[in-house]
Design a protein around this motif. Structure first.
Motif, PDB file in Angstrom:
ATOM      1  N   LEU A  36       5.949  11.513  -1.598  1.00 35.73           N
ATOM      2  CA  LEU A  36       6.937  10.238  -1.332  1.00 35.73           C
ATOM      3  C   LEU A  36       6.325   8.798  -1.340  1.00 35.73           C
ATOM      4  O   LEU A  36       5.204   8.574  -0.752  1.00 35.73           O
ATOM      5  CB  LEU A  36       7.618  10.311   0.031  1.00 35.73           C
ATOM      6  CG  LEU A  36       8.455  11.665   0.460  1.00 35.73           C
ATOM      7  CD1 LEU A  36       9.098  11.822   1.587  1.00 35.73           C
ATOM      8  CD2 LEU A  36       9.533  11.432  -0.705  1.00 35.73           C
ATOM      9  N   THR A  37       6.754   8.046  -1.975  1.00 42.70           N
ATOM     10  CA  THR A  37       6.320   6.503  -1.925  1.00 42.70           C
ATOM     11  C   THR A  37       6.706   6.041  -0.620  1.00 42.70           C
ATOM     12  O   THR A  37       7.423   6.003  -0.015  1.00 42.70           O
ATOM     13  CB  THR A  37       7.238   5.648  -2.931  1.00 42.70           C
ATOM     14  OG1 THR A  37       7.284   6.186  -4.110  1.00 42.70           O
ATOM     15  CG2 THR A  37       6.595   4.368  -2.827  1.00 42.70           C
ATOM     16  N   PRO A  38       5.274   5.335  -0.020  1.00 42.65           N
ATOM     17  CA  PRO A  38       5.300   4.848   1.379  1.00 42.65           C
ATOM     18  C   PRO A  38       6.373   3.558   1.547  1.00 42.65           C
ATOM     19  O   PRO A  38       6.591   2.783   0.546  1.00 42.65           O
ATOM     20  CB  PRO A  38       4.002   4.334   1.605  1.00 42.65           C
ATOM     21  CG  PRO A  38       3.032   5.160   0.521  1.00 42.65           C
ATOM     22  CD  PRO A  38       3.893   5.229  -0.541  1.00 42.65           C
ATOM     23  N   ARG A  39       7.055   3.612   2.523  1.00 37.56           N
ATOM     24  CA  ARG A  39       7.839   2.426   3.200  1.00 37.56           C
ATOM     25  C   ARG A  39       7.183   1.139   3.044  1.00 37.56           C
ATOM     26  O   ARG A  39       7.870   0.065   2.744  1.00 37.56           O
ATOM     27  CB  ARG A  39       8.853   2.660   4.224  1.00 37.56           C
ATOM     28  CG  ARG A  39       9.640   3.819   4.216  1.00 37.56           C
ATOM     29  CD  ARG A  39      10.065   4.227   5.486  1.00 37.56           C
ATOM     30  NE  ARG A  39       9.065   4.650   6.399  1.00 37.56           N
ATOM     31  CZ  ARG A  39       9.448   5.011   7.693  1.00 37.56           C
ATOM     32  NH1 ARG A  39      10.633   4.786   8.148  1.00 37.56           N
ATOM     33  NH2 ARG A  39       8.398   5.377   8.631  1.00 37.56           N
ATOM     34  N   ARG A  40       6.098   1.046   3.369  1.00 31.90           N
ATOM     35  CA  ARG A  40       5.044   0.183   3.461  1.00 31.90           C
ATOM     36  C   ARG A  40       3.732   0.161   3.081  1.00 31.90           C
ATOM     37  O   ARG A  40       3.435   1.342   2.945  1.00 31.90           O
ATOM     38  CB  ARG A  40       5.219  -0.443   5.044  1.00 31.90           C
ATOM     39  CG  ARG A  40       4.635   0.450   5.855  1.00 31.90           C
ATOM     40  CD  ARG A  40       5.009  -0.054   7.463  1.00 31.90           C
ATOM     41  NE  ARG A  40       6.424  -0.140   7.871  1.00 31.90           N
ATOM     42  CZ  ARG A  40       7.275   0.797   8.351  1.00 31.90           C
ATOM     43  NH1 ARG A  40       6.500   2.249   8.275  1.00 31.90           N
ATOM     44  NH2 ARG A  40       8.250   0.923   8.592  1.00 31.90           N
ATOM     45  N   ARG A 189       0.765  12.833   7.836  1.00 33.60           N
ATOM     46  CA  ARG A 189       0.684  13.377   6.581  1.00 33.60           C
ATOM     47  C   ARG A 189       0.603  12.400   5.568  1.00 33.60           C
ATOM     48  O   ARG A 189      -0.286  12.584   4.648  1.00 33.60           O
ATOM     49  CB  ARG A 189       1.899  14.256   6.458  1.00 33.60           C
ATOM     50  CG  ARG A 189       1.577  15.586   7.359  1.00 33.60           C
ATOM     51  CD  ARG A 189       2.795  16.619   6.723  1.00 33.60           C
ATOM     52  NE  ARG A 189       4.183  16.132   7.335  1.00 33.60           N
ATOM     53  CZ  ARG A 189       5.108  16.058   6.545  1.00 33.60           C
ATOM     54  NH1 ARG A 189       5.023  15.937   5.157  1.00 33.60           N
ATOM     55  NH2 ARG A 189       6.350  15.764   6.824  1.00 33.60           N
ATOM     56  N   LEU A 190       1.381  11.253   5.400  1.00 36.01           N
ATOM     57  CA  LEU A 190       1.275  10.272   4.535  1.00 36.01           C
ATOM     58  C   LEU A 190      -0.060   9.526   4.418  1.00 36.01           C
ATOM     59  O   LEU A 190      -0.821   9.447   3.313  1.00 36.01           O
ATOM     60  CB  LEU A 190       2.414   9.380   4.620  1.00 36.01           C
ATOM     61  CG  LEU A 190       2.677   8.431   3.423  1.00 36.01           C
ATOM     62  CD1 LEU A 190       2.888   9.232   2.254  1.00 36.01           C
ATOM     63  CD2 LEU A 190       3.854   7.630   3.630  1.00 36.01           C
ATOM     64  N   ALA A 191      -0.599   9.341   5.765  1.00 32.06           N
ATOM     65  CA  ALA A 191      -1.836   8.619   5.549  1.00 32.06           C
ATOM     66  C   ALA A 191      -3.113   9.489   5.117  1.00 32.06           C
ATOM     67  O   ALA A 191      -3.925   9.095   4.361  1.00 32.06           O
ATOM     68  CB  ALA A 191      -2.236   8.434   7.255  1.00 32.06           C
TER      69      ALA A 191
END
Length: 237
Positions: A36-40, A189-191
């Motif tokens: 997913l594209t990060p929100r920030r 997870r995104l990090a």
């Protein structure tokens, strides 16, 4: 020939059915594997800046339970303090290594505090530096009780409670708030995925102005400054 034609027709039908299944389900299969594209922008900013583009940006990929990160953490903070946020942006990316059993849980905890801090303090600017770094300091200073051998016979719940107590002591977050925050691991997870996208495989790893950076082996701030000052002059020219 008759049986050969039948076999050929059967194979053609099977192949056609396989293509149909692929085209029907491939959007779901590919969509489920896309990050997913990060929100920030990713990472935790160590000190606030009055300018959106400081001339130096130092990024560190950091495992809260890595002993080598613990060794480097004092000089990293010293360099950030020496230059200040308007000159050098220090951005910390959490990158828990898989062979540190509790590193992902520690990274989750740092991000739980990061999300809670503005609510507890009104805003980051009003409340001072991000409280996530106070908790990160506490984890780094208390690594051994969370290492693999020390927790080999402990359950996830027991270890999470141990982190919750440390967070309550270091930043004042209620233990129930901390534990509830651990139920959401999307940010952690995104990090980690972001670090993988930058080809990070060990900690600490560094980037300076978006390029890989090999810092001095020395932990003396002056040795780092000898490298960064000329770059700062070039950026300001």
């Amino acid at each position: 020939h008759f049986f050969a034609d039948v076999m050929l027709a059967s194979r053609s039908m099977a192949f056609g059915l396989l293509l149909l299944v692929f085209f029907v389900f491939s959007p779901w299969l590919f969509a489920s594997s896309v990050t997913l594209t990060p929100r920030r922008p990713q990472g935790l900013v160590f000190s606030l800046s009055e300018t959106p583009y400081p001339p130096l940006k130092l990024e560190v990929f950091f495992d809260p339970l890595c002993p080598f990160c613990a060794e480097r953490w004092p000089v990293i903070k010293a360099i950030a303090g020496h230059y200040g946020g308007n000159t050098l942006e220090l951005r910390v990316h959490l990158f828990p290594l898989p062979y540190h059993r509790n590193a992902f849980l520690a990274s989750q905890g740092v991000l739980v505090v990061h999300r809670w801090w503005p609510t507890a303090r009104g805003s980051l600017k009003q409340g001072g530096p991000d409280g996530a770094f106070s908790f990160l300091d506490a984890v780094v200073a208390n690594q051994p009780p969370f290492w693999n051998q020390a927790t080999a016979n402990r359950t996830y719940t027991e270890i999470a409670d141990q982190f919750a107590q440390l967070a309550a002591k270091s930043v004042g977050i209620p233990t129930e708030t901390f534990l509830r925050g651990l139920l959401d691991d999307k940010d952690a997870r995104l990090a980690w995925k972001y670090g993988c996208s930058r080809a990070v495989f060990g900690t600490p790893s560094f980037m300076l102005n978006d390029m890989p950076f090999d810092p001095p082996e020395s932990d003396a701030p002056e040795d780092w400054i000898k490298i960064l000052d000329p770059l700062l002059k070039q950026a300001s020219a």
